[in-house]
Scaffold this active site. Structure first.
Site, PDB file in Angstrom:
ATOM      1  NE  ARG A   1       0.353 -13.539  -3.885  1.00 32.61           N
ATOM      2  CZ  ARG A   1       0.141 -12.923  -5.042  1.00 32.61           C
ATOM      3  NH1 ARG A   1       1.122 -12.231  -5.617  1.00 32.61           N
ATOM      4  NH2 ARG A   1      -1.044 -13.015  -5.637  1.00 32.61           N
TER       5      ARG A   1
ATOM      6  CD  GLU B   1       2.319  -7.560   0.359  1.00 35.69           C
ATOM      7  OE1 GLU B   1       1.236  -7.279  -0.196  1.00 35.69           O
ATOM      8  OE2 GLU B   1       3.262  -8.078  -0.254  1.00 35.69           O
TER       9      GLU B   1
ATOM     10  CG  HIS C   1       1.860  -6.464  -3.595  1.00 35.63           C
ATOM     11  ND1 HIS C   1       1.411  -7.523  -2.851  1.00 35.63           N
ATOM     12  CD2 HIS C   1       1.828  -6.896  -4.890  1.00 35.63           C
ATOM     13  CE1 HIS C   1       1.110  -8.552  -3.632  1.00 35.63           C
ATOM     14  NE2 HIS C   1       1.356  -8.188  -4.885  1.00 35.63           N
TER      15      HIS C   1
END
Length: 338
Positions: A252, A281, A300
């Protein structure tokens, strides 16, 4: 695919039903479950009739559900008075809907481990690209510039270098296996001791991280985000890494102090980074990480693989058998705390 049957329902997406209906129906029959496999409607609305919502007992949340159908899926789960178990394709269950379900007594299981293969392969690719100088070559290709690397500027050989893998779950273990195959010295970090089949040369507990960082030419972060791991890699710990070290993060974004890492990259203390996750994000267009020449950014998306659909379904099928047998807890079951 709505019916007026009184049988309890196992709710899946339309695609899951189209691809796996035969296997799922056979499995339900083999397990002597009374459930009917029921698909969300394919139309744009994707709404189940109230009678079918009331029959729902098991729900399988698969990755193919678009935002509209995902809303209808969770609407059915929320409204369903008889929902007992939800299985989800992802690993993280920090969304409030899962807390709500757990508080209602609904069992929740995840697909942890199913994306270990693509994530670890993506991360090892990032490491190989950084170790072999691909960012420079790719920039030169974009500029149509032919310029060979001089011997004195060549990168060191990867075999024999040390990588610290923080988080030895399914992803960390698979990454460690690949790193060992490349001839690296692999140090794993987790709470439990080293097992004979762990693909590491050493295993240490998280409280030893400050002693391990000065040995880490490569640091791979693949642990969950917890109070302990938030800002784990701060300015002080970045300084503990040897000059020329590399960082890789597939856990993360909040595990790293992003601003401190950017400064370390700009100063040259860190030689480079492969990053799939970020504090914010999508990564803002103005973030310096986009333009740093020694950073590889992926959105991601390191999990991306066509094989995930089969792996997630197989995971669900295995846990469905445990559910039928009354196993408690089931594999990857999220347990209520507090």
């Amino acid at each position: 695919m709505s019916t007026t049957s009184a049988r309890p329902a196992l709710i899946v997406s339309h695609r899951c039903h189209a691809v796996f209906a035969a296997e799922l129906t056979a499995l339900v029959a083999r397990l002597n479950l009374p459930h009917e496999v029921l698909a969300l409607p394919e139309d744009k609305d994707g709404r189940l009739p109230e009678a079918d919502v009331a029959r729902g007992e098991i729900a399988f949340y698969s990755q193919d559900l678009n935002p509209s159908h995902a809303r209808q899926f969770f609407s059915a789960v929320r409204k369903g008075p008889n929902i007992k178990w939800i299985h989800v394709f992802n690993i993280g269950v920090d969304h409030p809907i899962y807390t709500e379900m757990l508080e209602r007594g609904v069992r929740v299981t995840t697909s942890a481990g199913t994306t270990a293969l693509p994530i670890s392969q993506t991360a090892i690719t990032g490491m190989l690209m950084l170790s072999r100088g691909f960012p420079l070559w790719l920039r030169q290709q974009a500029e149509r510039r032919w310029q060979q690397v001089r011997l004195q500027d060549s990168p060191p050989d990867l075999p024999g270098q040390t990588v610290v893998v923080y988080g030895m779950g399914a992803i960390g273990t698979e990454f460690a296996r690949l790193a060992k195959a490349l001839g690296m010295h692999v140090i794993g970090v987790r709470r439990s001791p080293k097992k004979p089949d762990d693909p590491v040369d050493e295993m240490h507990t998280p409280d030893q991280i400050d002693k391990l960082l000065p040995r880490a030419q490569w640091l791979m972060l693949c642990s969950p985000l917890t109070a302990e791991t938030r800002k784990l890699l701060n300015a002080q710990r970045l300084a503990l890494l040897p000059k020329g070290a590399h960082v890789m993060n597939v856990s993360r974004g909040e595990v790293i102090d992003e601003a401190a890492m950017i400064e370390s990259l700009k100063s040259g203390h860190l030689a480079g980074a492969y990053l799939d996750v970020f504090e914010q994000e999508p990564l803002p267009a103005e973030s310096p990480l986009w333009g740093l020449p020694n950073v590889i950014v992926t959105p991601h998306n390191s999990t991306s693989s066509r094989g995930n659909e089969r792996r997630v379904f197989d995971c669900f099928a295995r846990i469905l058998e445990q559910y039928a047998n009354g196993q408690k807890p089931m594999t990857n079951e999220v347990l209520r705390t507090g």
